[in-house]
Design an enzyme around this catalytic site. Structure first.
Site, mmCIF file in Angstrom:
data_model
loop_
_atom_site.group_PDB
_atom_site.id
_atom_site.type_symbol
_atom_site.label_atom_id
_atom_site.label_comp_id
_atom_site.label_asym_id
_atom_site.label_seq_id
_atom_site.Cartn_x
_atom_site.Cartn_y
_atom_site.Cartn_z
ATOM 1 C CD1 TRP A 209 -2.664 1.609 0.445
ATOM 2 C CD2 TRP A 209 -2.122 1.801 2.608
ATOM 3 N NE1 TRP A 209 -3.427 2.615 0.985
ATOM 4 C CE2 TRP A 209 -3.113 2.754 2.310
ATOM 5 C CE3 TRP A 209 -1.637 1.724 3.915
ATOM 6 C CZ2 TRP A 209 -3.637 3.630 3.265
ATOM 7 C CZ3 TRP A 209 -2.145 2.581 4.868
ATOM 8 C CH2 TRP A 209 -3.131 3.533 4.544
ATOM 9 C CG ASP B 149 -2.166 -2.870 7.485
ATOM 10 O OD1 ASP B 149 -3.266 -2.834 8.072
ATOM 11 O OD2 ASP B 149 -1.827 -2.031 6.628
ATOM 12 C CE LYS C 71 -10.447 -0.620 2.259
ATOM 13 N NZ LYS C 71 -9.625 0.202 3.134
#
Length: 408
Positions: free
Chosen positions: A137, A218, A254
């Site tokens: 990311w 993560d 999310k």
């Protein structure tokens, strides 16, 4: 006359964020056929943002509860939220939780959790190098660098197979200095959608433990990748099961659709309860001068849902529906490309997991698709599967087919 120049007159305009910049360009395009596959947020089949029913219900309960006030939370956040977040990622029966070896603090979604964790490590951990996967990311290197860590990469993705470069992972981690921090995506690797198998995770765990490397997970997509909260947490749980230490950043953006509420947690699993409580005391000193204490609303939504078994169940059903829709978009896109006989092997579209597919399209092909087909995505060829619908799959398949056949 006084000089009217601004004291900031010499400031250079910063470049647009590459991911958010895609949306800016998309918004300016007048074409009715335009399609935004850049943004990492779930969309319904109609292309609309989704607020989960269970989230609406929890919010209604919170609003109706007249005893609720707007007082500050403690520095570490909402106690129920922290306890329930740890259970969600580590498992309700986790020995680490039972032995009070976990400290969990509420943070500002995944980014804030990463930042607080990184600042804590920069201040209190003996090794200041963090290895991040290539690619990862785009915000990861910035967050870690600004927190005071030195960022290096380990090989992860193999463009030839559009799969995992497992040899590369092992070689590079083996060459890392003892004690280095290693960033791991718990599941649904962003941007590639390529995850290690459980057997590969076990090999990564053995190697990292033998070299004393510190895992920093993560976890942005628990339950959102496979549709199962437990399956998506397996990578983290095998590292906790060996009794060793690790750091985990969690986001509810999310999996509960709480994007703008900024709800996340940082957990640090320690060797003993005593160490965990001292670690927590230092995390407070990181957080207090950064933002004092976290916001109350989003964490209250999560806690309301997770502490009620009916609401929890309702959440898992809605979560699985989101995951299943994305899996079905993968299948539909793959089938459409097969039907067109588009050159190349596209099986990676169905093998990859989570919100994103790393298509393997190059920057030139992406620019062609934007110009000729009004399809917006990042130049590395990453598309957000959640931005697709049954109605837009044919348009995307046409564009990919044209890009591949025109530009090779």
């Amino acid at each position: 006359m006084a000089n009217l120049d601004s004291v900031f007159a010499n400031i250079v305009r910063a470049p647009e964020d590459p991911i958010l910049g895609v949306t800016v360009a998309y918004n300016k395009d007048p074409s009715p056929n335009k399609l935004n596959l850049g943004v990492g947020a779930y969309r319904t089949e109609e292309g609309k943002p989704l607020v989960l029913n269970v989230v609406r219900r929890a919010e209604q309960m919170l609003v109706n509860d007249k005893s609720r006030v707007k007082e500050y939370l403690p520095i570490v956040g909402l106690a129920d939220f922290n306890k329930l977040s740890a259970k969600l990622i580590f498992g309700a029966d986790s020995p680490a939780i039972q032995e009070n070896r976990v400290t969990t603090v509420q943070c500002l979604s995944g980014t804030g959790s990463l930042r607080v964790g990184a600042e804590f490590l920069a201040r209190h951990y003996h090794e200041h190098t963090i290895y991040i996967p290539l690619p990862t990311w785009g915000n990861h290197p910035k967050v870690f660098t600004l927190a005071g860590l030195s960022v290096k990469t380990y090989r992860y993705y193999n463009p030839a197979t559009r799969g995992l470069d497992f040899e590369g992972v092992l070689d590079d981690l083996n060459a890392a200095p003892s004690g280095a921090i290693v960033l791991l995506h718990a599941c649904a690797h962003n941007p590639t959608g390529v995850d290690p198998t459980l057997e590969q995770w076990e090999q990564i765990r053995q190697l990292m433990r033998s070299k004393g490397l510190l895992p920093f997970f993560d976890s942005a997509y628990q339950g959102f990748a496979s549709g199962s909260l437990d399956a998506d947490a397996q990578s983290v749980r095998i590292f906790v099961a060996d009794g060793g230490e690790c750091v985990v950043a969690q986001s509810y953006a999310k999996n509960m659709g709480l994007y703008g509420e900024r709800v996340g947690a940082l957990s640090i699993v320690c060797r003993s309860a005593d160490v965990a409580s001292r670690v927590e005391s230092q995390l407070k000193l990181v957080i207090r001068p950064m933002y004092s204490n976290p916001p109350i609303h989003g964490a209250s939504i999560v806690a309301t849902i997770l502490k009620d078994s009916n609401m929890s169940h309702e959440w898992t059903v809605e979560l699985k529906a989101m995951a299943d829709r994305i899996i079905s978009m993968r299948q539909q896109l793959f089938d459409a490309l097969q039907a067109k006989d588009t050159p190349g092997d596209w099986s990676h579209i169905v093998k990859q997991i989570g919100m994103f597919t790393f298509t393997g399209l190059n920057a030139e092909q992406v620019a062609f698709m934007t110009r000729e087909y009004h399809i917006y995505m990042t130049s590395d060829g990453r598309i957000s599967m959640a931005g697709l619908s049954s109605g837009t799959v044919p348009h995307l398949a046409d564009a990919i087919h044209a890009a591949v056949t025109t530009l090779g």
